[in-house]
Write an enzyme that holds these catalytic residues in place. Structure first.
Site, PDB file in Angstrom:
ATOM      1  N   HIS A 430      37.043  29.056  34.904  1.00 37.35           N
ATOM      2  CA  HIS A 430      37.882  28.992  36.110  1.00 37.35           C
ATOM      3  C   HIS A 430      38.520  30.314  36.486  1.00 37.35           C
ATOM      4  O   HIS A 430      39.346  30.350  37.400  1.00 37.35           O
ATOM      5  CB  HIS A 430      38.998  27.964  35.933  1.00 37.35           C
ATOM      6  CG  HIS A 430      38.518  26.553  35.860  1.00 37.35           C
ATOM      7  ND1 HIS A 430      38.380  25.757  36.973  1.00 37.35           N
ATOM      8  CD2 HIS A 430      38.130  25.802  34.812  1.00 37.35           C
ATOM      9  CE1 HIS A 430      37.936  24.563  36.610  1.00 37.35           C
ATOM     10  NE2 HIS A 430      37.776  24.564  35.297  1.00 37.35           N
ATOM     11  N   LYS A 618      50.505  28.304  46.713  1.00 30.52           N
ATOM     12  CA  LYS A 618      49.665  28.455  45.516  1.00 30.52           C
ATOM     13  C   LYS A 618      50.496  29.180  44.470  1.00 30.52           C
ATOM     14  O   LYS A 618      51.572  29.679  44.773  1.00 30.52           O
ATOM     15  CB  LYS A 618      48.408  29.268  45.848  1.00 30.52           C
ATOM     16  CG  LYS A 618      48.713  30.573  46.603  1.00 30.52           C
ATOM     17  CD  LYS A 618      47.454  31.348  46.928  1.00 30.52           C
ATOM     18  CE  LYS A 618      46.744  30.868  48.173  1.00 30.52           C
ATOM     19  NZ  LYS A 618      45.403  30.389  47.886  1.00 30.52           N
ATOM     20  N   ARG A 619      50.009  29.244  43.255  1.00 33.45           N
ATOM     21  CA  ARG A 619      50.714  30.024  42.248  1.00 33.45           C
ATOM     22  C   ARG A 619      50.957  31.435  42.751  1.00 33.45           C
ATOM     23  O   ARG A 619      50.163  31.963  43.522  1.00 33.45           O
ATOM     24  CB  ARG A 619      49.887  30.089  40.956  1.00 33.45           C
ATOM     25  CG  ARG A 619      49.812  28.816  40.193  1.00 33.45           C
ATOM     26  CD  ARG A 619      51.141  28.441  39.592  1.00 33.45           C
ATOM     27  NE  ARG A 619      51.429  29.263  38.430  1.00 33.45           N
ATOM     28  CZ  ARG A 619      52.024  28.815  37.330  1.00 33.45           C
ATOM     29  NH1 ARG A 619      52.400  27.543  37.245  1.00 33.45           N
ATOM     30  NH2 ARG A 619      52.255  29.615  36.320  1.00 33.45           N
ATOM     31  N   LYS A 624      46.436  37.084  44.192  1.00 37.30           N
ATOM     32  CA  LYS A 624      46.443  36.210  45.378  1.00 37.30           C
ATOM     33  C   LYS A 624      47.095  36.889  46.575  1.00 37.30           C
ATOM     34  O   LYS A 624      47.008  36.423  47.696  1.00 37.30           O
ATOM     35  CB  LYS A 624      47.158  34.899  45.060  1.00 37.30           C
ATOM     36  CG  LYS A 624      46.424  34.048  44.006  1.00 37.30           C
ATOM     37  CD  LYS A 624      47.209  32.793  43.671  1.00 37.30           C
ATOM     38  CE  LYS A 624      46.637  32.017  42.500  1.00 37.30           C
ATOM     39  NZ  LYS A 624      45.474  31.175  42.870  1.00 37.30           N
ATOM     40  N   THR A 726      41.413  25.716  45.915  1.00 37.51           N
ATOM     41  CA  THR A 726      41.229  24.321  46.343  1.00 37.51           C
ATOM     42  C   THR A 726      42.271  23.953  47.404  1.00 37.51           C
ATOM     43  O   THR A 726      42.033  23.066  48.218  1.00 37.51           O
ATOM     44  CB  THR A 726      41.334  23.350  45.156  1.00 37.51           C
ATOM     45  OG1 THR A 726      42.452  23.733  44.345  1.00 37.51           O
ATOM     46  CG2 THR A 726      40.083  23.363  44.324  1.00 37.51           C
ATOM     47  N   LYS A 730      42.079  21.786  51.008  1.00 31.19           N
ATOM     48  CA  LYS A 730      43.030  20.743  51.425  1.00 31.19           C
ATOM     49  C   LYS A 730      43.564  21.019  52.816  1.00 31.19           C
ATOM     50  O   LYS A 730      43.682  20.122  53.647  1.00 31.19           O
ATOM     51  CB  LYS A 730      44.183  20.652  50.404  1.00 31.19           C
ATOM     52  CG  LYS A 730      43.733  20.054  49.080  1.00 31.19           C
ATOM     53  CD  LYS A 730      44.686  20.332  47.936  1.00 31.19           C
ATOM     54  CE  LYS A 730      43.945  20.126  46.612  1.00 31.19           C
ATOM     55  NZ  LYS A 730      44.636  20.731  45.464  1.00 31.19           N
TER      56      LYS A 730
HETATM   57  C1  26V Z   1      45.210  30.288  31.630  1.00 32.92           C
HETATM   58  C2  26V Z   1      46.238  30.205  30.765  1.00 32.92           C
HETATM   59  C3  26V Z   1      46.433  31.333  29.867  1.00 32.92           C
HETATM   60  C4  26V Z   1      47.274  30.989  28.709  1.00 32.92           C
HETATM   61  C5  26V Z   1      48.469  30.139  29.041  1.00 32.92           C
HETATM   62  C6  26V Z   1      48.169  28.926  29.819  1.00 32.92           C
HETATM   63  C7  26V Z   1      47.063  29.089  30.761  1.00 32.92           C
HETATM   64  C8  26V Z   1      46.820  28.089  31.658  1.00 32.92           C
HETATM   65  C9  26V Z   1      45.777  28.201  32.535  1.00 32.92           C
HETATM   66  C10 26V Z   1      44.972  29.296  32.510  1.00 32.92           C
HETATM   67  C11 26V Z   1      43.797  29.432  33.389  1.00 32.92           C
HETATM   68  C12 26V Z   1      44.073  29.161  34.757  1.00 32.92           C
HETATM   69  C13 26V Z   1      42.817  29.228  35.493  1.00 32.92           C
HETATM   70  C14 26V Z   1      42.928  28.561  36.813  1.00 32.92           C
HETATM   71  O1  26V Z   1      43.807  27.786  37.096  1.00 32.92           O
HETATM   72  N1  26V Z   1      41.991  28.866  37.627  1.00 32.92           N
HETATM   73  C15 26V Z   1      41.931  28.300  38.948  1.00 32.92           C
HETATM   74  O2  26V Z   1      41.055  27.191  38.876  1.00 32.92           O
HETATM   75  C16 26V Z   1      40.911  26.560  40.119  1.00 32.92           C
HETATM   76  C17 26V Z   1      40.045  25.359  39.896  1.00 32.92           C
HETATM   77  O3  26V Z   1      38.767  25.743  39.558  1.00 32.92           O
HETATM   78  C18 26V Z   1      40.330  27.522  41.125  1.00 32.92           C
HETATM   79  O4  26V Z   1      40.257  26.876  42.365  1.00 32.92           O
HETATM   80  C19 26V Z   1      41.184  28.756  41.241  1.00 32.92           C
HETATM   81  O5  26V Z   1      40.549  29.693  42.073  1.00 32.92           O
HETATM   82  C20 26V Z   1      41.406  29.357  39.880  1.00 32.92           C
HETATM   83  O6  26V Z   1      42.319  30.425  39.934  1.00 32.92           O
END
Ligand code: 26V
Length: 881
Positions: A430, A618-619, A624, A726, A730
């Site tokens: 992701h 978004k985050r 971004k 995503t 929406k």
């Molecule tokens: C990474 C980490 C690193 C350690 C701590 C906790 C944590 C939690 C999540 C992540 C990875 C986040 C990746 C993510 O959210 N990617 C997003 O995924 C969406 C669904 O596929 C996508 O639409 C977004 O573009 C993408 O940024």
């Protein structure tokens, strides 16, 4: 090294019982005989007193085949509700507070789901285990951002009208109940919400699926903005959320950490001893997942950690009055599922996070294998009957954990175990951001899970051998690909080599994985790599969130698009129908009024619904580029200051974003947005033309109000960085027009709607690659007066706060690269398309056309479509229905 079988003391394919074995930690049914805790103590509704009103004799039997049997009259429902209110909540219909009504009605709906689930499973068993082409799908994810459930469940079960009828007698509406439900915020952002949308699509299309995650006691923090600065408060969601959770003590599994580990060789292969391990219980709480137009009810199983041993409570310390010491061990166990880590896309090497991952993975894998062995009496057909999907690398320990179970508990030899495991697991990536790629310190892994570490070492050794054949002598390359190197365990490499399939989440992203991030793996095993573009639960995000627009679509093309998203495309035929166009615009306005009222409730300010609502939700992350948005707003503000009578359609900029608590720069950007808003509010003339608002505490529920109210959707990441997005889908399906870069799913949105119905700007991913090295933001700053003025304003500040740090970030190389996400490079083109938007918006016919095309062409971004692609191309399975 000889071929080892890594056996413990158990013989091959031995039936599992609760008998005490050498390795007690592995006995799945160990808690079978434990008494079910009381509903109050456990938070379970399963034993809520009145959840068992017997149905009248004349009512048809509630079977799997007979979905209609679940429909009850208003009177019957009221009778069940009355009894539950009295016996379960000690009140009655007339005097129950609305929160109690919410809980009671949710409990009844949950009960209906349990019945349907039970009947589904019964029918599945009856149909026999060897139904060709259907597998059990397990989706393991550290996050499921579920949001609220009541509205969705009522919609799916087609019970909204019934509940509305019943509530009329109290002069209440279903919305009053929805407002009582806390969001299950068990996720950070895109990845977690995607998992939730996929559960909906799995159930709606009749796949036999289980999601696995953690029952975090605290979900994603509640965001409070204090003087523009993000503060985090705990999100204690369970008091309102427990009604959907069904505790299932009988499926408790044990997970071991740490301990004294030693391996030794015998004539039967390698064996090991593990003593003094820290053992915790993983207790499942099942959330039932209804599907729309589907008889299937799936499960989201959330593990809660508890201490597994009564001795964990230290009676001696208690007797000595040392109460905190007495509960130390218990607390240690509980800590694992206490709180969701609030970071995404940033480095987070915390030990507890690794513990959470192994906890979730181990319980889930034990559960999966136990179920399979119970159903088939063998694991030899495991990969034919089971698909396990890992959502990003967070559950990557699935691979060594399955190896452990196959070998240590079922006596498999390495090669046979590997054959099954590596054919069963599939992995979605992701993010390509280097800082989000998980790596764990090798020593921490070794100490925390010694047996898993030993398996990882063996995976590593064998992988190096295999790669030596593919890339003979290319040490550097092989070292780059291995799961263990330089003192670290690399979860992405582990995930790729241990999976039968690897996919990205948009066409562009999947290409980048092959060309860049996983290029060497792609060379070695090209057949593993594929794409599944993300999708959204469009019934939630369109039909439920925007009922007026959905109703209009019903009247144009009929309601079948609610089952089959492909049909939504027919709405495009109405793009130039003047009456439909007008209605689309007036529905958008109503949604904006509703959002404006909501904003007023929390901020005291009601943005003008006749202004253009420009939304970036978004985050908050550098890539971004909320900062790019803010810079352009500053520039616009400067223009207005110069000429307050500028002829323009008023604009409302709505931002919503949470960010990781320790991400200082992102917090600064939030503060910048807040302070620009504050500054503008001071000037009545300017605020009548433009307003900037930061909406506190972005959540799924807020998004459900916000998405239908957006005119413009800002998707402005640096090309190549946003895996998919995503939120863009929406807003698109709700008729917003996108302003975006050629990044993530924007590329496919552009392809779907055509260049006339989207505003694309900036460098594409290839240009970014080409330009990055020579990029000189300071030169742009020095040579472009508009850019200079905007950047300098950061230094001067807004509403009494200066943002020199952000100015330096943009132009000063003291940051390793100035402006690493190239905001200034795309600035002018961004301004250019925003100007076009002003004109396009004034042409109301054209705007209605664009809006309708966006809604219609969003059909391809339905989660139903994504899930079918996963099922057909990756899991190789069919719906159970
Ligand atoms: C990474 C980490 C690193 C350690 C701590 C906790 C944590 C939690 C999540 C992540 C990875 C986040 C990746 C993510 O959210 N990617 C997003 O995924 C969406 C669904 O596929 C996508 O639409 C977004 O573009 C993408 O940024």
């Amino acid at each position: 090294m000889r071929k080892n079988n890594f056996t413990t003391t158990k013989p091959a394919n031995r039936k599992l019982t609760t008998e005490k074995s050498a390795d007690k930690a592995a006995a799945p049914a160990a808690k079978a005989a434990a008494p079910v805790k009381s509903a109050a103590a456990s938070g379970s509704t399963s034993s809520a007193p009145a959840a068992s009103v017997s149905s009248e004799k004349s009512e048809p039997e509630k079977t799997w085949e007979n979905a209609a049997a679940y429909k009850v009259s208003k009177e019957t429902f009221r009778a069940e509700l009355d009894e539950l209110l009295e016996l379960g909540f000690h009140t009655d219909f007339e005097s129950a507070p609305v929160e109690t009504l919410y809980k009671a009605i949710a409990t009844l709906i949950n009960k209906q789901l349990k019945r349907r689930r039970f009947e589904f499973q019964k029918a599945r068993r009856k149909a026999g285990k060897n139904v060709p082409d259907t597998k059990k799908i397990y989706y393991i994810s550290m996050e499921f951002l579920m949001g609220q459930s009541l509205k969705n469940n009522l919609y799916n079960l087609d019970e909204t009208d019934l509940v509305a009828e019943v509530l009329k007698d109290r002069k209440l509406t279903p919305q009053d109940l929805y407002d009582c439900e806390p969001d299950a915020g068990l996720g950070n952002g895109g990845l977690g919400r995607l998992a939730a949308c996929y559960m909906d699509a799995l159930a709606s299309q009749g796949y036999d699926a289980v999601g696995f995650s953690i029952r975090y006691e605290y979900g994603l923090f509640k965001q409070k903005i204090v003087d523009g600065w993000q503060a985090e408060l705990p999100d204690n969601w369970l008091p309102g959320g427990y009604v959907w959770l069904n505790r299932r003590d009988e499926d408790t599994f044990k997970v071991s950490f740490y301990g004294d580990y030693e391996e030794y060789w015998t004539d039967d292969g390698l064996k090991y001893n593990l003593n003094n391990a820290e053992v915790v219980d993983a207790v499942p709480y099942d959330m039932l997942i209804s599907g729309a137009n589907s008889r299937v009810v799936d499960t989201l199983r959330l593990w809660k950690s508890e201490s597994s041993n009564d001795n964990d409570f230290d009676m001696a310390s208690f007797n000595n009055g040392d109460f905190s010491r007495a509960a130390q061990k218990e607390n240690r166990a509980h800590l694992i599922s206490k709180v969701l880590y609030p970071a995404d896309n940033v480095e987070e090497g915390k030990e507890l996070r690794l513990k959470q991952q192994y906890f979730m993975v181990s319980a889930s894998c034990q559960n999966i294998v136990r179920n399979h062995f119970r159903d088939y009496g063998t694991l030899d057909n495991f990969s034919d009957k089971v698909a396990i999907h890992i959502n990003d690398t967070h559950p990557a320990l699935t691979i060594p954990e399955l190896m452990r179970i196959f070998m240590d508990e079922y006596g498999y030899e390495w090669d046979d175990a590997w054959e099954q495991v590596s054919k069963t697991v599939s992995y979605t990536n992701h993010t390509v951001l280097a800082e989000a790629l998980e790596k764990w310190n090798e020593d921490i892994v070794r100490v925390m899970m010694p047996r898993i570490y030993s398996i990882l070492k063996e995976i590593d050794r064998r992988f190096r051998e295999d790669m030596e054949e593919v890339f003979p002598g290319d040490e550097g390359k092989i070292d780059w690909m291995t799961p263990i190197a330089q003192g670290q365990v690399r979860m992405a490499n582990l995930s790729v080599l241990g999976s039968q399939s690897v996919n990205g989440v948009s066409a562009l992203h999947s290409e980048i994985l092959k060309d860049d991030l996983f290029h060497d793996f792609y060379l070695a095993t090209p057949e593993k790599f594929t794409n599944v573009t993300n999708g959204i639960a469009y019934r939630r995000w369109l039909c439920q969130s925007n009922p007026k627009l959905a109703g209009l679509i019903d009247s144009c093309i009929g309601p079948d698009y609610r089952k089959n998203a492909d049909l939504l495309e027919k709405f495009a035929d109405f793009a130039d129908d003047p009456s439909v166009g007008e209605q689309v615009l007036s529905i958008k306005r109503e949604n904006k009024v509703r959002m404006s009222n909501l904003i007023k409730k929390t901020t005291g300010i009601a943005p003008d619904p006749d202004s253009i609502f420009i939304v970036q939700a978004k985050r908050l992350h550098e890539y971004k580029r909320q900062l790019l948005n803010a810079l352009r707003i500053i520039s616009r503000y400067q223009k207005l200051k110069e000429n307050p009578d500028l002829d323009m359609r008023p604009e409302t900029y709505l931002f919503a974003a949470k960010t990781a608590p320790n991400y200082y720069l992102a917090k600064s950007i939030i503060q910048l947005i807040c302070k620009i808003g504050e500054e503008i509010e001071k000037d009545p003339k300017i605020r009548s033309k433009m307003r900037v608002m930061f909406l506190e505490n972005y959540s799924v529920t807020m998004a459900e109000h916000l998405m239908p109210a957006a005119d413009i959707s800002e998707q402005i990441s640096l090309a190549g960085k946003e895996a998919s997005g995503t939120g863009n889908m929406k807003m698109m399906i709700n008729g917003a027009v996108t302003i975006g870069t050629m990044d993530g799913a924007n590329v496919e949105m552009h392809e779907a709607v055509g260049g006339d119905n989207i505003f694309i700007f900036g460098q594409n991913a290839e240009e970014v690659q080409d330009n990055l090295r020579s990029y000189d933001s300071r030169r742009l700053y020095e040579t472009d007066p508009v850019i200079k003025a905007a950047v300098d304003a950061l230094g001067t500040g807004f509403a009494g706060t200066d943002f020199n740090n952000l100015k330096q970030y943009l132009i000063q190389k003291t940051y390793s690269i100035a402006d690493p996400y190239m905001c200034l490079a795309d600035f002018n083109d961004y301004c250019r398309v925003h100007k076009e938007i002003q004109d396009a918006y004034e042409d109301r016919k054209r705007w209605a056309h664009m809006s309708i095309i966006n809604t219609a062409k969003a059909s391809r971004f339905a989660a139903d479509r994504s899930i079918r692609e996963y099922a057909d191309n990756i899991w190789h399975t069919k719906p159970a229905e």
